[in-house]
Each structure stands twice: as structure tokens, then as C-alpha cells.
Design an enzyme around this catalytic site. Sequence first.
Site, PDB file in Angstrom:
ATOM      1  N   ASN A  37       1.186  11.335   2.489  1.00  0.00           N
ATOM      2  CA  ASN A  37       2.133  11.045   3.558  1.00  0.00           C
ATOM      3  C   ASN A  37       3.522  11.601   3.239  1.00  0.00           C
ATOM      4  OD1 ASN A  37       3.267   9.943   5.853  1.00  0.00           O
ATOM      5  ND2 ASN A  37       3.487   7.903   4.982  1.00  0.00           N
ATOM      6  N   HIS A 122      -1.658  -6.872   8.814  1.00  0.00           N
ATOM      7  CA  HIS A 122      -0.205  -6.865   8.731  1.00  0.00           C
ATOM      8  C   HIS A 122       0.386  -7.626   9.907  1.00  0.00           C
ATOM      9  CE1 HIS A 122       0.339  -3.083   6.018  1.00  0.00           C
ATOM     10  NE2 HIS A 122      -0.697  -3.801   5.651  1.00  0.00           N
ATOM     11  N   ARG A 147      -0.807 -10.133   5.506  1.00  0.00           N
ATOM     12  CA  ARG A 147       0.467  -9.777   4.883  1.00  0.00           C
ATOM     13  C   ARG A 147       1.579 -10.101   5.861  1.00  0.00           C
ATOM     14  NH1 ARG A 147       2.737  -3.797   3.346  1.00  0.00           N
ATOM     15  NH2 ARG A 147       3.802  -4.120   5.333  1.00  0.00           N
ATOM     16  N   TYR A 159      12.156  -1.757   6.477  1.00  0.00           N
ATOM     17  CA  TYR A 159      10.893  -1.056   6.219  1.00  0.00           C
ATOM     18  C   TYR A 159       9.769  -2.083   6.105  1.00  0.00           C
ATOM     19  CZ  TYR A 159       7.545   2.081   3.936  1.00  0.00           C
ATOM     20  OH  TYR A 159       6.441   2.830   3.616  1.00  0.00           O
ATOM     21  N   ASP A 211       4.903  -7.874   0.690  1.00  0.00           N
ATOM     22  CA  ASP A 211       5.247  -6.602   0.049  1.00  0.00           C
ATOM     23  C   ASP A 211       6.767  -6.505  -0.070  1.00  0.00           C
ATOM     24  OD1 ASP A 211       5.445  -4.027  -0.885  1.00  0.00           O
ATOM     25  OD2 ASP A 211       4.182  -3.141   0.665  1.00  0.00           O
ATOM     26  N   HIS A 213       8.211  -3.806  -1.461  1.00  0.00           N
ATOM     27  CA  HIS A 213       8.508  -2.380  -1.315  1.00  0.00           C
ATOM     28  C   HIS A 213       9.462  -1.859  -2.396  1.00  0.00           C
ATOM     29  CE1 HIS A 213       7.190  -3.219   2.973  1.00  0.00           C
ATOM     30  NE2 HIS A 213       6.377  -2.241   2.581  1.00  0.00           N
ATOM     31  N   GLU A 237       3.649  -8.079  -3.838  1.00  0.00           N
ATOM     32  CA  GLU A 237       3.323  -6.664  -4.061  1.00  0.00           C
ATOM     33  C   GLU A 237       4.568  -5.820  -4.314  1.00  0.00           C
ATOM     34  OE1 GLU A 237       1.731  -2.955  -1.310  1.00  0.00           O
ATOM     35  OE2 GLU A 237       1.245  -5.015  -0.726  1.00  0.00           O
ATOM     36  N   GLU A 263       0.034   1.407  -5.468  1.00  0.00           N
ATOM     37  CA  GLU A 263      -0.245   2.346  -4.394  1.00  0.00           C
ATOM     38  C   GLU A 263       0.377   3.708  -4.651  1.00  0.00           C
ATOM     39  OE1 GLU A 263       2.775   1.644  -0.763  1.00  0.00           O
ATOM     40  OE2 GLU A 263       1.663  -0.145  -1.318  1.00  0.00           O
ATOM     41  N   ARG A 284      -3.686  -1.531  -7.019  1.00  0.00           N
ATOM     42  CA  ARG A 284      -3.780  -1.056  -5.632  1.00  0.00           C
ATOM     43  C   ARG A 284      -3.952   0.454  -5.510  1.00  0.00           C
ATOM     44  NH1 ARG A 284      -2.715  -2.932  -1.392  1.00  0.00           N
ATOM     45  NH2 ARG A 284      -0.901  -1.678  -0.770  1.00  0.00           N
ATOM     46  N   HIS A 313      -4.741   0.004  -1.507  1.00  0.00           N
ATOM     47  CA  HIS A 313      -3.820   0.423  -0.455  1.00  0.00           C
ATOM     48  C   HIS A 313      -4.652   0.960   0.707  1.00  0.00           C
ATOM     49  CE1 HIS A 313      -0.002   1.842   1.049  1.00  0.00           C
ATOM     50  NE2 HIS A 313      -0.285   3.122   0.902  1.00  0.00           N
ATOM     51  N   ASP A 317      -1.760   5.922   7.070  1.00  0.00           N
ATOM     52  CA  ASP A 317      -1.535   7.289   6.602  1.00  0.00           C
ATOM     53  C   ASP A 317      -2.626   7.733   5.633  1.00  0.00           C
ATOM     54  OD1 ASP A 317      -0.819   5.906   4.341  1.00  0.00           O
ATOM     55  OD2 ASP A 317       1.274   6.508   4.354  1.00  0.00           O
ATOM     56  N   GLU A 340      -6.705  -3.608   1.923  1.00  0.00           N
ATOM     57  CA  GLU A 340      -5.718  -3.532   2.997  1.00  0.00           C
ATOM     58  C   GLU A 340      -6.320  -2.841   4.212  1.00  0.00           C
ATOM     59  OE1 GLU A 340      -1.105  -2.019   3.717  1.00  0.00           O
ATOM     60  OE2 GLU A 340      -2.215  -1.320   1.968  1.00  0.00           O
ATOM     61  N   TRP A 403      16.952   1.887  -7.850  1.00  0.00           N
ATOM     62  CA  TRP A 403      16.251   1.345  -9.002  1.00  0.00           C
ATOM     63  C   TRP A 403      14.850   1.915  -9.083  1.00  0.00           C
ATOM     64  CZ3 TRP A 403      19.317  -0.457 -12.428  1.00  0.00           C
ATOM     65  CH2 TRP A 403      20.460  -1.146 -12.061  1.00  0.00           C
TER      66      TRP A 403
END
Length: 403
Positions: A37, A122, A147, A159, A211, A213, A237, A263, A284, A313, A317, A340, A403
Site C-alpha cells: 500500500n 472495525h 476493533r 487515522y 489500535d 497506530h 495493537e 503488520e 500480526r 493484519h 489494501d 482481521e 517516534w
Amino acid sequence: MKIEQAYTIVTSPGRNFVTLKIVTDQGEYGIGDATLNGREMAVVAYLEEHVIPTLIGRDPQRIEDIWHYLYRGAYWRRGPVTMTAIAAVDMALWDIKAKLAEMPLYQLLGGKSRDRVMVYGHATGRDIDACLEEVARHVDEGYKAVRVQAGIPGIASIYGVAKKDGEPYEPADADLPAEHVWSTSKYLNHVPKLFAAVRERFGDDLHVLHDVHHRLTPIEAARLGKEVEPYHLFWLEDCVPAENQEAFGLIRQHTTTPLAVGEVFNSLFDAKTLIENQWIDYIRTTLTHAGGITHVRRIADLAGLYHVRTGFHGPTDLSPVCLGAAIHFDTWVPNFGIQEYMPHTSATDEVFPHDYRFENGHFIVGETPGHGVDIDEQLAKQYPYKRASLPVNRLEDGTLWHW
């Protein structure tokens, strides 16, 4: 039997997908998912310029040998582009081998370890109330695991949360990367309220996931994990970027909330320290981004020694080719955890006819020889490639979050 032809197919029936098709001199063929992706065409170039020329004339049944040839022969090992290209070859070769054996793929792997594969959906909402309505919709559709992601007061775009309530979210939503605003303090103050509301309305039996992220530092993630302990999450996650694997050791010292990651991993070496130190509970890594079935089997086997389960995952995508192969893998792998699931568009399902099916919160594997997914090449041509990028985050003062 020899590989006579191999070529890529790029199509975008909702999302961009790259498919590799390998054809033998006896007319048998297999397909593999080569989608990365946001960097799809980099994998296409790698396959067409470097990998496919080396495959012509080889015995497609020598899967293990071809995997090591492609991995070691490049000298520059690993990385998402290389491992996605190898995964596509590997997936297509397993498809061919299972077809030659006249078996569904899971039988060739060793047979069923379970009759059905639990999935999670989701649920997103611009606020907590809207998110709860989406959780309710998933429960009504039979999901046993959901989730949960909600918008945060004072932050315009998050996001993982759909821009409009009731619609699936699409992270790759712009030609060039969009820039979102992020506030760690607002997020940490808000998320426990979300899970308190979920448990109050849906009780304790629903499996609830979340999640992060990759957006927190280790001590921030430790705080979040500790504060959501009363709500018994199935997992937390990607709470920190995984480049610093020791960060998970710090988080583990402070919370019993189960941790999931992987993932963005593309090899066993990305996961080895995390697994061996038992710093995570779910791995994942995907078949498409980590070298295919051949390599992910090794990750799953190592994980099983340390009580770590799979939790692949599975966003939109990754094409139905990856999902179909993953369901066979999930059906076989002894240390399965969860899968997922983000439903593909109807156009995607038409381009990629398949025999797996969703039923009451689970996938049921198909019985077609191979991995059970095909591609309609003529229909695929109707959906040309269009570049789409994932967003980046900036703090409220304009600093790029790094980070």
C-alpha cells in the site's frame, strides 16, 4: 514441469492491488498478492525487472529452493519491497502445488486445526456515541470481536476513524500524504472513557480490540495499557513503533493488557526478540509483506514455542488473494488467535472471485484446490491504477510526529 510465463496485473477496484500470475508449460497457474500500500509500483518494478526473469524455466514445485534463491540471491535481503515480491511468488507457487495435488491449500499445510476462523471487524465513530452504534451494527451482523476506534474531542481527523459515521474508513485518501494533527494527551485522556462506554453497553463477552497506530512512547503506552485493564481488551495493537523492540519490555512491566504488533514486519528477524522475550501476545505479520507462506510458517512456529498467537493484519489494501491464503493458513496453524477483516468493495470481489465465506463472525475456508481465489483479468483492466498515499501526523505545534 517448468515456469513458462509470469506477469503482474495492477488494478484498482476500490483500492490498488498488484497480483502476480505464474503460468507453467502444462497450463496450470497460480496467483499471489504483491500489494504494498502506497508503494505498489515499486514492487511491480522489482518483480518485472529482477524477479520474473529468474523464474522462467524453473520447476514451480521447488518452493523452498526458489524462496531461498530469491531471498539470498538478491544479496540486499529483507525490506518491504523485496519481501512482498518474494511473497507473491511464494503464494502463487503454493497455489500451483495445491492445485496439482487436487487439495485445498490448508490440506497441503497439514489439515484443519479448527472448523472456522474468528475474525474481528472495525467499528469507528466521530464520537463515542457514534462508535457505539457501529459496534452494535457489528454485533448484529454476528461479530464476536470488534476493533473500536473513536474520534477525539479537539482533533479534526484521526487515522483509523472514518470521515463520515457509518462509512468504512479509507486511510489512503490522497494523491500525496495528507497531514493530520495529533495530541497524545487528549488521546490518552479520552480512550479509557471509550472502553468504559463499550463495556457498559455490551457487557464482558464481546472481544474488544484497539489500535494505537504506533503513536505513543513506551511509558505512555504503559499508562494506556494499565488504565484500560478493567475493560479486558483482547489486545492493544501497535502501541509504540516497533523499531525499538525493547520498548515492549518496558510496557510489559507495567500492564497485563495483551499486546499485538507486526503488520509492518517483513521477516522473522523483526519479530524474533519480541517473541523470545514474550513481550507480545499476538504476532500480526502478513503473508503478503513477510515472504509468503513459506516464511510466515517459520514465524508462527517460533511464536508457538512462546505462547504467542497469530492475529494477521487484514485491511482492504491486502487483496482477496492474500485474504484467501490467510484463511487457509489460519485454518491450519495450531497457535491461531484471530484474523482481521475489512470487507472489500463489491467491485473488488468481482475482480477476485473466491470461495471463502463470512458466517456469524467467522470465516469458513473453501474446498477448491489451491487457495481458492482467482482474478478476472479482463474486468481488472476496467480499474486503472491511481496513486494513493497514507497520512502523516503533526503535533499541535507543527512538529512532525517521529517516534
